[in-house]
Structure formats: C-alpha cells, structure tokens
Design a protein around this motif. Structure first.
Motif, short mmCIF file in Angstrom:
data_model
loop_
_atom_site.label_atom_id
_atom_site.label_comp_id
_atom_site.label_asym_id
_atom_site.label_seq_id
_atom_site.Cartn_x
_atom_site.Cartn_y
_atom_site.Cartn_z
N SER A 151 0.84 -1.19 0.00
CA SER A 151 0.00 0.00 0.00
C SER A 151 0.88 1.25 0.00
N PRO A 152 0.28 2.41 -0.24
CA PRO A 152 1.04 3.65 -0.08
C PRO A 152 1.57 3.82 1.34
N GLY A 153 0.86 3.28 2.31
CA GLY A 153 1.35 3.33 3.69
C GLY A 153 2.66 2.57 3.86
N GLU A 154 2.77 1.43 3.17
CA GLU A 154 4.02 0.68 3.23
C GLU A 154 5.15 1.46 2.55
N LEU A 155 4.84 2.14 1.44
CA LEU A 155 5.83 3.00 0.79
C LEU A 155 6.33 4.04 1.77
N HIS A 156 5.41 4.67 2.49
CA HIS A 156 5.76 5.68 3.48
C HIS A 156 6.70 5.09 4.55
N GLU A 157 6.38 3.88 5.02
CA GLU A 157 7.23 3.21 6.02
C GLU A 157 8.61 2.88 5.46
N VAL A 158 8.64 2.37 4.22
CA VAL A 158 9.92 2.02 3.59
C VAL A 158 10.80 3.26 3.45
N LEU A 159 10.19 4.37 3.01
CA LEU A 159 10.96 5.60 2.87
C LEU A 159 11.50 6.07 4.22
N GLY A 160 10.71 5.93 5.28
CA GLY A 160 11.19 6.30 6.62
C GLY A 160 12.37 5.45 7.05
N SER A 161 12.28 4.16 6.79
CA SER A 161 13.40 3.27 7.15
C SER A 161 14.64 3.56 6.31
N LEU A 162 14.45 3.84 5.03
CA LEU A 162 15.60 4.16 4.17
C LEU A 162 16.25 5.46 4.60
N LYS A 163 15.46 6.43 5.02
CA LYS A 163 16.02 7.68 5.51
C LYS A 163 16.90 7.41 6.73
N LEU A 164 16.41 6.59 7.65
CA LEU A 164 17.20 6.26 8.85
C LEU A 164 18.47 5.50 8.47
N LEU A 165 18.36 4.61 7.50
CA LEU A 165 19.53 3.85 7.04
C LEU A 165 20.58 4.81 6.49
N VAL A 166 20.16 5.75 5.66
CA VAL A 166 21.10 6.72 5.08
C VAL A 166 21.67 7.63 6.16
N ASP A 167 20.82 8.05 7.12
CA ASP A 167 21.31 8.88 8.23
C ASP A 167 22.41 8.16 9.00
N ASN A 168 22.18 6.89 9.28
CA ASN A 168 23.18 6.13 10.04
C ASN A 168 24.44 5.90 9.22
#
Length: 130
Positions: free
Chosen positions: A42-59
């Motif tokens: 769902s678009p909600g899962e896309l939103h979650e994936v993007l949040g996790s990828l942002k944290l991955l890149v931040d780290n």
C-alpha cells in the motif's frame, strides 16, 4: 555450537555492512518487479519504507566520518604504513584520498537523506487517502 568470540565475528563491521547490503539488494529486487506486481502492499508501506531508508542513510552518513577518523588515527599511531619515509608518504596520501572520498560520500548521503525525507513527507498525502 558457539565458539568463543563467534559473536564478535558475526557483529564485525564488515559483516554488519554485508547484512545491510543484502537487505538493500533484496529491497531492490522486490521493487524492480512489474508495475502491476505485488511490489508494495500500500502507499502506507511505501511511506514506512521511505522512513526506514532515511534512517539507514542517516546512520550511514554518521559512520563515514568516523571511519575516516579511525583510519587517520591508525596512521598517526603507526598501525598502517611502514618505517620507510617513502612508504609512509604513499600510505598517508592514500589515507588522505580515502578520507576525502568519505567526506564527499558524507555530504552526498546527507543530501540523499533530505531528498528521501521530502519523498516520505510527500507520500503522507497518499497514506491519508488509503
């Protein structure tokens, strides 16, 4: 059977980076399917994936300067290089190149994080409409 120190090898920086690479490769394979395929639930899962990828890149961005600092300290402590002044100069130049490349990667990953955050913020409108 557990061997002494086996947890250390499993959690070594090289192994942790390899596990992150495996996860990102799996995500890439999952999202490279056909448009009408089951890429995301769902678009909600896309939103979650993007949040996790942002944290991955931040780290990732956070650890790059630390690796450069560690390498420079190894040079100053004599853990890399040799006693030959010519070899030391070549090693110091290589370390400078590594540190410079890591600094560029840090800047780029910081910009990438901002762009992913912008994509995630824009995707929140899609989540509301689910």
């Amino acid at each position: 059977m557990d061997f002494p120190g086996s947890g250390e090898v499993e959690n070594s920086p090289a192994r942790l980076a390899a596990r992150a690479e495996d996860a990102v490769r799996a995500l890439s394979l999952r999202t490279s399917g056909p448009v009408d395929g089951d890429i995301l639930a769902s678009p909600g899962e896309l939103h979650e994936v993007l949040g996790s990828l942002k944290l991955l890149v931040d780290n990732l961005a956070r650890c790059l300067p630390e690796m450069a600092t560690w390498l420079e300290q190894c040079l100053w402590c004599g853990r890399v290089g040799g006693r030959d002044p010519r070899a030391y100069g070549e090693v110091a130049e290589s370390i400078f190149e590594v540190a410079s490349a890591l600094a560029r990667a840090h800047r780029m990953s910081t910009a990438l994080s901002r762009d992913i955050q912008a994509a995630q913020a824009a995707s929140s409108d899609l989540v509301v409409s689910e």
